[in-house]
Scaffold this motif. Structure first.
Motif, PDB file in Angstrom:
ATOM      1  N   UNK A 129     -51.296  -2.306  -3.607  1.00  0.00           N
ATOM      2  CA  UNK A 129     -51.823  -3.231  -2.594  1.00  0.00           C
ATOM      3  C   UNK A 129     -53.311  -3.032  -2.312  1.00  0.00           C
ATOM      4  N   UNK A 130     -53.815  -1.811  -2.490  1.00  0.00           N
ATOM      5  CA  UNK A 130     -55.239  -1.525  -2.244  1.00  0.00           C
ATOM      6  C   UNK A 130     -55.787  -0.659  -3.382  1.00  0.00           C
ATOM      7  N   UNK A 131     -55.778  -1.163  -4.610  1.00  0.00           N
ATOM      8  CA  UNK A 131     -56.165  -0.332  -5.766  1.00  0.00           C
ATOM      9  C   UNK A 131     -57.597   0.178  -5.718  1.00  0.00           C
ATOM     10  N   UNK A 132     -58.508  -0.589  -5.148  1.00  0.00           N
ATOM     11  CA  UNK A 132     -59.915  -0.188  -5.121  1.00  0.00           C
ATOM     12  C   UNK A 132     -60.181   0.917  -4.101  1.00  0.00           C
ATOM     13  N   UNK A 133     -59.282   1.080  -3.136  1.00  0.00           N
ATOM     14  CA  UNK A 133     -59.479   2.078  -2.092  1.00  0.00           C
ATOM     15  C   UNK A 133     -58.589   3.313  -2.280  1.00  0.00           C
ATOM     16  N   UNK A 224     -43.482  -5.386  -2.903  1.00  0.00           N
ATOM     17  CA  UNK A 224     -42.893  -6.596  -3.507  1.00  0.00           C
ATOM     18  C   UNK A 224     -43.683  -7.829  -3.101  1.00  0.00           C
ATOM     19  N   UNK A 225     -44.127  -7.880  -1.848  1.00  0.00           N
ATOM     20  CA  UNK A 225     -44.930  -9.027  -1.403  1.00  0.00           C
ATOM     21  C   UNK A 225     -46.232  -9.118  -2.188  1.00  0.00           C
ATOM     22  N   UNK A 226     -46.863  -7.978  -2.454  1.00  0.00           N
ATOM     23  CA  UNK A 226     -48.105  -7.978  -3.227  1.00  0.00           C
ATOM     24  C   UNK A 226     -47.847  -8.327  -4.689  1.00  0.00           C
ATOM     25  N   UNK A 227     -46.727  -7.829  -5.250  1.00  0.00           N
ATOM     26  CA  UNK A 227     -46.405  -8.106  -6.645  1.00  0.00           C
ATOM     27  C   UNK A 227     -46.151  -9.596  -6.856  1.00  0.00           C
ATOM     28  N   UNK A 228     -45.479 -10.228  -5.905  1.00  0.00           N
ATOM     29  CA  UNK A 228     -45.182 -11.658  -6.029  1.00  0.00           C
ATOM     30  C   UNK A 228     -46.448 -12.518  -6.004  1.00  0.00           C
ATOM     31  N   UNK A 229     -47.528 -11.983  -5.481  1.00  0.00           N
ATOM     32  CA  UNK A 229     -48.794 -12.718  -5.448  1.00  0.00           C
ATOM     33  C   UNK A 229     -49.555 -12.625  -6.776  1.00  0.00           C
ATOM     34  N   UNK A 230     -49.120 -11.722  -7.638  1.00  0.00           N
ATOM     35  CA  UNK A 230     -49.775 -11.589  -8.944  1.00  0.00           C
ATOM     36  C   UNK A 230     -49.368 -12.778  -9.816  1.00  0.00           C
ATOM     37  N   UNK A 231     -50.339 -13.494 -10.333  1.00  0.00           N
ATOM     38  CA  UNK A 231     -50.043 -14.705 -11.118  1.00  0.00           C
ATOM     39  C   UNK A 231     -49.592 -14.378 -12.532  1.00  0.00           C
ATOM     40  N   UNK A 232     -50.096 -13.290 -13.102  1.00  0.00           N
ATOM     41  CA  UNK A 232     -49.748 -12.920 -14.475  1.00  0.00           C
ATOM     42  C   UNK A 232     -48.353 -12.295 -14.530  1.00  0.00           C
TER      43      UNK A 232
END
Length: 319
Positions: A129-133, A224-232
């Motif tokens: 959810x926050x990969x850059x941080x 899961x909410x963040x994964x569902x937002x991934x378009x690929x």
């Protein structure tokens, strides 16, 4: 009188139980147990060595994996000596003070492992959810504090429970139900009011496991909410694949734990084989399966093991 009872308890000898009705096959039964211990110890020590020697793995995910390996071994290894003493017909006796120490390690590290699984869930939440941080949030200093806090929480929670055992008189049977010591097994032999231990133990399980499992559940809701937002589609697959090993580890720990607690509290008169089977699954399966799952499913660990076992040119070809 309390001092006398405490002294009597500390000097008491208890008797461990093997696999009932199969005494003549105990030497053969010891073979799979020996293999499970060897696989668990070798697998987890290999993970520790790979993470320690490979600077590329000095990241939050692998630090938490090291904690998981340590707690797995801390939970299962204290039972090894008493188990094989019973299976090899050396001795079934165990002193009360040794029994308490064994209980302390088993229960403390089982609660600690639950906390480590929560920490891994939070690490995956931050990574997805926050990969850059991730690097700035989960610093080595914070990870060390999390590990120490998890261990101290479990340690202090167990002290009142085990300290009261030293004041219980054991004037009836001294025969335990397993080949090692468990608190829920020991209090059934005390001829005293054990209401505090029973209630405190249930509250401890409910609060500690409940808090950890709730935290894991909430983490996965956000994941899961963040994964569902991934378009690929490939991106979703990779994100979910990183969680697969952790989900397996959670199930491997909680299912036997809950099963053993249910058997002890609500199936006291069931077949002794059920109690024995659940007790050994609870201790031996997590160290074995966790080391196998993380070694197979985690690419960096798998590559580290190949690099350790095979020459550099061969391991690079295999990758």
């Amino acid at each position: 009188m309390a001092v006398s009872n405490s002294s009597s308890a500390l000097s008491s000898t208890f008797y461990l139980t093997g696999i009932l009705d199969y005494e003549e096959f105990l030497h053969w039964i010891s073979i799979p147990f020996c293999l499970l211990y060897v696989v668990g110890i070798v697998g987890n020590c290999t993970i520790l060595h790979v993470v320690w020697t490979d600077p590329r793995l000095h990241e939050p995910m692998y630090y938490f994996l090291v904690m998981l390996s340590i707690t797995d071994m801390g939970m299962s290894m204290p039972t090894m000596l008493s188990l094989f003493r019973v299976l090899w017909s050396i001795s079934r006796e165990i002193q009360f003070n040794i029994c308490v120490v064994q209980m302390f390690f088993i229960h403390t590290f089982s609660f600690t492992e639950s906390s480590v699984l929560l920490a891994i869930a939070l690490d995956q939440y931050v990574a997805i959810c926050h990969p850059l941080q991730c690097a700035t949030i989960l610093t080595p200093k914070l990870i060390t504090k999390i590990g120490i806090a998890a261990l101290l929480r479990s340690t202090f929670a167990m002290i009142p429970l085990l300290a009261r055992l030293t004041f219980f008189p054991f004037c009836h049977s001294h025969v335990l139900s397993h080949s090692y010591c468990l608190h829920q097994d020991m209090i059934h032999l005390a001829c005293a009011d054990t209401k505090f231990n029973v209630i405190y133990g249930l509250v401890l399980i409910t609060v500690l496991w409940g808090m950890d499992s709730l935290g894991i559940f909430v983490s996965y809701v956000f994941i899961i909410r963040s994964v569902l937002r991934i378009t690929s589609h490939e991106g979703r697959r990779k994100a979910l694949n990183t969680c697969a090993s952790h989900i397996c580890a959670v199930l491997i720990l909680y299912v036997p734990m809950i099963g053993l607690s249910i058997v002890h509290h609500f199936a006291k008169h069931s077949s002794p084989l059920i109690h024995i089977f659940m007790a050994h699954v609870y201790l031996l399966i997590p160290p074995v399966l966790n080391s196998i799952i993380y070694s197979v499913k985690t690419k960096q660990i798998r590559q580290g093991i190949l690099h350790m076992l095979l020459p550099t040119n061969i391991s690079s070809t295999v990758r």
